[in-house]
Design an enzyme around this catalytic site. Structure first.
Site, PDB file in Angstrom:
ATOM      1  N   HIS A  74      -7.486  -4.644  -5.033  1.00  0.00           N
ATOM      2  CA  HIS A  74      -8.302  -3.439  -4.932  1.00  0.00           C
ATOM      3  C   HIS A  74      -9.614  -3.654  -5.685  1.00  0.00           C
ATOM      4  O   HIS A  74      -9.617  -3.838  -6.898  1.00  0.00           O
ATOM      5  CB  HIS A  74      -7.534  -2.237  -5.479  1.00  0.00           C
ATOM      6  CG  HIS A  74      -6.364  -1.874  -4.622  1.00  0.00           C
ATOM      7  ND1 HIS A  74      -5.433  -0.919  -4.976  1.00  0.00           N
ATOM      8  CD2 HIS A  74      -5.966  -2.335  -3.413  1.00  0.00           C
ATOM      9  CE1 HIS A  74      -4.518  -0.817  -4.013  1.00  0.00           C
ATOM     10  NE2 HIS A  74      -4.833  -1.675  -3.069  1.00  0.00           N
TER      11      HIS A  74
ATOM     12  N   ASP B 186      -6.433  -3.528   3.153  1.00  0.00           N
ATOM     13  CA  ASP B 186      -7.848  -3.811   2.879  1.00  0.00           C
ATOM     14  C   ASP B 186      -8.769  -2.707   3.381  1.00  0.00           C
ATOM     15  O   ASP B 186      -9.937  -2.953   3.694  1.00  0.00           O
ATOM     16  CB  ASP B 186      -8.278  -5.150   3.501  1.00  0.00           C
ATOM     17  CG  ASP B 186      -7.375  -6.303   3.118  1.00  0.00           C
ATOM     18  OD1 ASP B 186      -7.166  -6.496   1.909  1.00  0.00           O
ATOM     19  OD2 ASP B 186      -6.860  -6.987   4.025  1.00  0.00           O
TER      20      ASP B 186
END
Length: 432
Positions: A41, A13
């Protein structure tokens, strides 16, 4: 050869998706090399948000070829839906823009059922899986019984392999977990239907295609998923993912030699986050942690789960630099730290009364460490409108300079917001 690997330098992340999208302007190809739909993403272009799970993050640039390599595990139903959403929003209009390796492993419904059943059975010892079937699919690959993407286009072989797999999977689901079972005929029908939709993207040998592209001088980005600290071998095992998230796996998965890689870019946030279970030395269980979580919108794009937040951990980041051979760094979400009187940076750990500067190999030791924090003056200015490095306030540049001196690795890219234009360059991506 101009191969650049982009790898997560924390617990995932970090903002790799945005960075790949920005980098893709100067690249000819983006190769996704591991993981599956457990990745999320998030890209923001002209205010429009796109979340990708399997399709490489270069897909929003029509001139960029995107490849899903052999090391990825593919949920064909998930990628079908992802492709449809992209096409409906004006992207991926040319099927030749996306190539899927024949030798990539499939995630099937029974993998997801097993994943969920195992996690439920763990009770207090949960790993924090996304339930996407990633682990069980990689298990099948390692035990040489996986069904591959290319099998979708050979009905007889698909039927044979699926019936064999279900003999084992149904037994486990029914007898170990008291769960529902699957019928081969139903699965085959669904798989053959989705195969027709995915046929335009089928590529028998992506390794050959990537190698030829590199030799012809094409600029190739290799996109990793998750982060270093979740690596199956070198992460905080067992609180890890089921694949190698390291830069070295880009070569193995894509089927190229390491000499093809020109540089390795490590992506990290200006602070630290982690999703799910496992040790997290700098975690902030207070109002500061809540502020970072809120300001950074730290909620998973795949699961929606809130991310645990803490100060930047240089011990873990230096470890990531070492095990990946990171040559350059990209710092993301610097803007999120606006509004703090002071900013903490972990420079060492205290374990059993002793100061240590290397990451313990045992997650149980890592759980016991206390972070040694150095404090850097904060800033109040909004960074999201900053266009050049010279426009950054002095306390912010002091923070950047401090990190650069501590890490001994150049920070070449700085992100001050989710948009493409909110990216500050210290040095260009490619050397030529």
């Amino acid at each position: 050869m101009s191969g650049v690997v982009v790898v997560g330098a924390q617990w995932g992340d970090e903002g790799k998706g945005k960075l790949i999208d920005v980098f893709a302007e100067k690249a000819d190809m983006v190769v996704r090399y591991q993981g599956g739909a457990n990745a999320g993403h998030t890209l923001v272009v002209n205010g429009q948000k796109t979340v990708l799970h399997l399709v490489p993050s270069g897909i929003l640039r029509p001139e960029t070829t995107c490849v899903i390599a052999s090391g990825v595990v593919i949920d064909v139903f998930s990628i079908r839906d992802e492709i449809k959403k992209l096409k409906d929003t004006g992207f991926l209009q040319n099927p030749k823009q996306l190539l899927i390796s024949d030798t990539a492993t499939l995630i099937l419904p029974y993998h997801k059922a097993l994943d969920a059943a195992r996690e439920a059975a763990l009770s207090d010892g949960k790993i924090g899986t996304t339930g996407k079937g990633i682990g069980p699919a990689y298990e099948d690959r390692a035990s040489r019984r996986a069904i591959l993407f290319g099998d979708l286009f050979d009905k007889d072989n698909l039927k044979k392999k699926l019936e064999l797999a279900l003999t084992e999977k149904n037994f486990m689901l029914e007898n170990y977990y008291k769960g529902s079972t699957f019928k081969a005929d139903d699965l085959i029908k669904d798989l053959l239907a989705v195969a027709e939709e995915l046929a335009p993207y089928r590529t028998k040998d992506t390794s050959l295609f990537i190698s030829k592209s590199l030799k012809s001088g094409k600029r190739v980005l290799f996109e990793g998923a998750q982060g270093t600290m979740l690596d199956i071998l070198h992460g905080t095992y067992p609180f890890v993912t089921s694949s190698s998230t390291l830069a070295s796996n880009a070569c193995a998965s894509a089927g190229i030699g390491p000499a093809s890689v020109q540089k390795v870019i490590g992506v990290f946030k200006a602070y630290t986050t982690r999703v799910g279970s496992g040790p997290f030395p700098t975690e902030l269980n207070d109002e500061i942690g809540k502020k970072i979580q809120a300001d950074g919108h730290e909620f998973g794009s795949t699961t929606g789960r809130s991310r645990r937040c803490g100060w930047l951990d240089l011990v873990a980041l230096k470890y990531a630099i070492r095990v990946n051979g990171i040559t350059n760094l990209a710092m993301m979400k610097l803007d999120v730290l606006t509004g703090h009187d002071r900013i903490g940076v972990c420079t060492a750990y205290k374990l059993n009364g002793e100061i240590i500067t290397d990451l313990p190999t045992s997650p149980y030791e890592l759980e016991k460490v206390e972070p040694v924090i150095e404090w850097i003056p904060g800033w109040t200015q909004d960074l999201t409108k900053v266009k050049t490095l010279s426009d950054l306030p002095r306390p912010t540049t002091n923070y950047i300079d401090y990190l650069g001196s501590q890490l001994g690795t150049p920070i070449d890219v700085i992100s001050v917001g989710p948009g493409r234009e909110q990216t500050l360059w210290v040095k260009p991506l490619f050397n030529n």
